[in-house]
Design an enzyme around this catalytic site. Structure first.
Site, PDB file in Angstrom:
ATOM      1  N   GLY A  47     -36.638  -2.291  -2.995  1.00  0.00           N
ATOM      2  CA  GLY A  47     -35.673  -3.393  -3.026  1.00  0.00           C
ATOM      3  C   GLY A  47     -34.592  -3.378  -1.963  1.00  0.00           C
ATOM      4  N   GLU A 102     -28.742   1.325  -2.500  1.00  0.00           N
ATOM      5  CA  GLU A 102     -29.545   0.734  -3.573  1.00  0.00           C
ATOM      6  C   GLU A 102     -29.408  -0.787  -3.531  1.00  0.00           C
ATOM      7  OE1 GLU A 102     -31.920   0.689  -5.413  1.00  0.00           O
ATOM      8  OE2 GLU A 102     -31.579   1.804  -7.260  1.00  0.00           O
ATOM      9  N   ASP A 106     -28.259  -1.399 -12.417  1.00  0.00           N
ATOM     10  CA  ASP A 106     -28.379  -2.121 -13.677  1.00  0.00           C
ATOM     11  C   ASP A 106     -27.908  -1.176 -14.796  1.00  0.00           C
ATOM     12  OD1 ASP A 106     -29.256  -3.749 -15.733  1.00  0.00           O
ATOM     13  OD2 ASP A 106     -31.347  -3.747 -15.175  1.00  0.00           O
ATOM     14  N   LYS A 134     -24.583  -4.811 -11.997  1.00  0.00           N
ATOM     15  CA  LYS A 134     -24.457  -5.538 -13.266  1.00  0.00           C
ATOM     16  C   LYS A 134     -23.532  -4.702 -14.154  1.00  0.00           C
ATOM     17  CE  LYS A 134     -29.167  -7.528 -13.240  1.00  0.00           C
ATOM     18  NZ  LYS A 134     -30.521  -7.408 -13.816  1.00  0.00           N
ATOM     19  N   VAL A 157     -32.430 -11.035 -11.296  1.00  0.00           N
ATOM     20  CA  VAL A 157     -32.336 -11.675  -9.984  1.00  0.00           C
ATOM     21  C   VAL A 157     -33.471 -11.232  -9.054  1.00  0.00           C
ATOM     22  CG1 VAL A 157     -29.828 -12.060 -10.019  1.00  0.00           C
ATOM     23  CG2 VAL A 157     -30.712  -9.881  -9.167  1.00  0.00           C
ATOM     24  N   ARG A 169     -39.401 -11.193  -2.473  1.00  0.00           N
ATOM     25  CA  ARG A 169     -38.570 -10.273  -1.676  1.00  0.00           C
ATOM     26  C   ARG A 169     -38.067 -10.917  -0.386  1.00  0.00           C
ATOM     27  NH1 ARG A 169     -39.048  -5.198  -3.953  1.00  0.00           N
ATOM     28  NH2 ARG A 169     -41.087  -4.565  -4.747  1.00  0.00           N
TER      29      ARG A 169
HETATM   30  P1  XMP Z   1     -31.365   0.892 -13.397  1.00  0.00           P
HETATM   31  O1  XMP Z   1     -31.440   0.252 -14.756  1.00  0.00           O
HETATM   32  O2  XMP Z   1     -32.081   2.209 -13.370  1.00  0.00           O
HETATM   33  O3  XMP Z   1     -32.171  -0.103 -12.522  1.00  0.00           O
HETATM   34  O4  XMP Z   1     -29.957   0.958 -12.880  1.00  0.00           O
HETATM   35  C1  XMP Z   1     -32.145  -0.022 -11.172  1.00  0.00           C
HETATM   36  C2  XMP Z   1     -33.424  -0.525 -10.578  1.00  0.00           C
HETATM   37  O5  XMP Z   1     -34.026  -1.549 -11.373  1.00  0.00           O
HETATM   38  C3  XMP Z   1     -34.393  -2.642 -10.578  1.00  0.00           C
HETATM   39  N1  XMP Z   1     -33.637  -3.836 -11.027  1.00  0.00           N
HETATM   40  C4  XMP Z   1     -33.914  -5.096 -10.690  1.00  0.00           C
HETATM   41  N2  XMP Z   1     -34.847  -5.589  -9.880  1.00  0.00           N
HETATM   42  N3  XMP Z   1     -34.052  -7.759 -10.309  1.00  0.00           N
HETATM   43  C5  XMP Z   1     -34.916  -6.931  -9.695  1.00  0.00           C
HETATM   44  O6  XMP Z   1     -35.752  -7.413  -8.947  1.00  0.00           O
HETATM   45  C6  XMP Z   1     -33.080  -7.341 -11.138  1.00  0.00           C
HETATM   46  O7  XMP Z   1     -32.318  -8.140 -11.682  1.00  0.00           O
HETATM   47  C7  XMP Z   1     -33.009  -5.931 -11.340  1.00  0.00           C
HETATM   48  N4  XMP Z   1     -32.177  -5.137 -12.069  1.00  0.00           N
HETATM   49  C8  XMP Z   1     -32.593  -3.883 -11.846  1.00  0.00           C
HETATM   50  C9  XMP Z   1     -34.066  -2.286  -9.185  1.00  0.00           C
HETATM   51  O8  XMP Z   1     -35.245  -1.839  -8.555  1.00  0.00           O
HETATM   52  C10 XMP Z   1     -33.121  -1.138  -9.259  1.00  0.00           C
HETATM   53  O9  XMP Z   1     -33.374  -0.192  -8.241  1.00  0.00           O
HETATM   54 MG    MG Z   2     -34.543  -0.560  -6.573  1.00  0.00          MG
END
Ligand code: XMP
Ligand code: MG
Length: 179
Positions: A47, A102, A106, A134, A157, A169
């Site tokens: 990402g 990053e 999330d 987030k 998103v 992407r």
């Molecule tokens: P965590 O929950 O481990 O998540 O903090 C981080 C990873 O989850 C993916 N991620 C998303 N990917 N839309 C996406 O396309 C989103 O809204 C989203 N939220 C989390 C992302 O790869 C990140 O590295």
């Molecule tokens: Mg990621």
């Protein structure tokens, strides 16, 4: 502006011009904070690839650029909290200033896992830079998190590197799910 990615509908949340402007600000801040040093910029794939590119283009300090690959969403729209470690950093980080880049934080689980894993290699410092955060989804706080592009709601998103089922992407902006 609306768009469809695979079977879901999205609308524009952050246009590319705003991303560019904010990324220039972050690059300036990193340049000031790391003046006289040569940090390692480690992007977390997939990402972050566009963000890393735009960020380093705007940095006025010498940096090394490398990547690691982790996955946690596996084609869905919510974190599974299971992390798959696809490939590791290839640069020796001992004694170095490491900046992890990053796309989005999330729950914080992915970064928590990665920072824990890298800390034992004894880098001089670990700092985290994320384009999106987030704040209402955080389950594990990350004290290394210093640079945040934009805080957004808990909505899923895509765009500017982020995908839904590997699509979306290349959208030049951040789009949030509608409906
Ligand atoms: P965590 O929950 O481990 O998540 O903090 C981080 C990873 O989850 C993916 N991620 C998303 N990917 N839309 C996406 O396309 C989103 O809204 C989203 N939220 C989390 C992302 O790869 C990140 O590295
Ligand atoms: Mg990621």
């Amino acid at each position: 502006m609306k768009t469809r990615v695979a079977d879901l509908d999205f609308e524009l949340l952050i246009p590319y011009e705003q991303l560019e402007k904010r990324i220039r600000e972050i690059a300036k801040q990193i340049g000031e904070d790391f003046e006289g040093r040569s940090p390692i910029i480690a992007g977390i794939l997939t990402g972050s690839f566009l963000f890393v590119a735009d960020l380093v283009k705007n940095l006025d300090i010498p940096v090394e650029v490398t990547f690691t690959k982790l996955a946690s969403y596996f084609g869905g729209t919510a974190s599974t909290r299971k992390i798959r470690d696809d490939f590791d950093l290839t640069i020796d980080i001992k004694g170095r200033h490491l900046i992890l880049v990053e796309d989005i934080v999330d729950t914080g689980n992915t970064l928590h896992y990665l920072v824990d894993k890298l800390r034992v290699r004894e880098p001089a410092t670990i700092t985290v830079c994320t384009l999106l955060l987030k704040p209402n989804a955080i389950e594990v706080s990350i004290e290394e998190l210093k640079y945040v592009g934009f805080e957004i709601d808990n909505q899923f998103v895509v765009g500017y590197g982020l995908d839904y089922r590997e699509q979306g992407r290349s959208l030049m902006g951040i789009y949030q799910r509608v409906g």
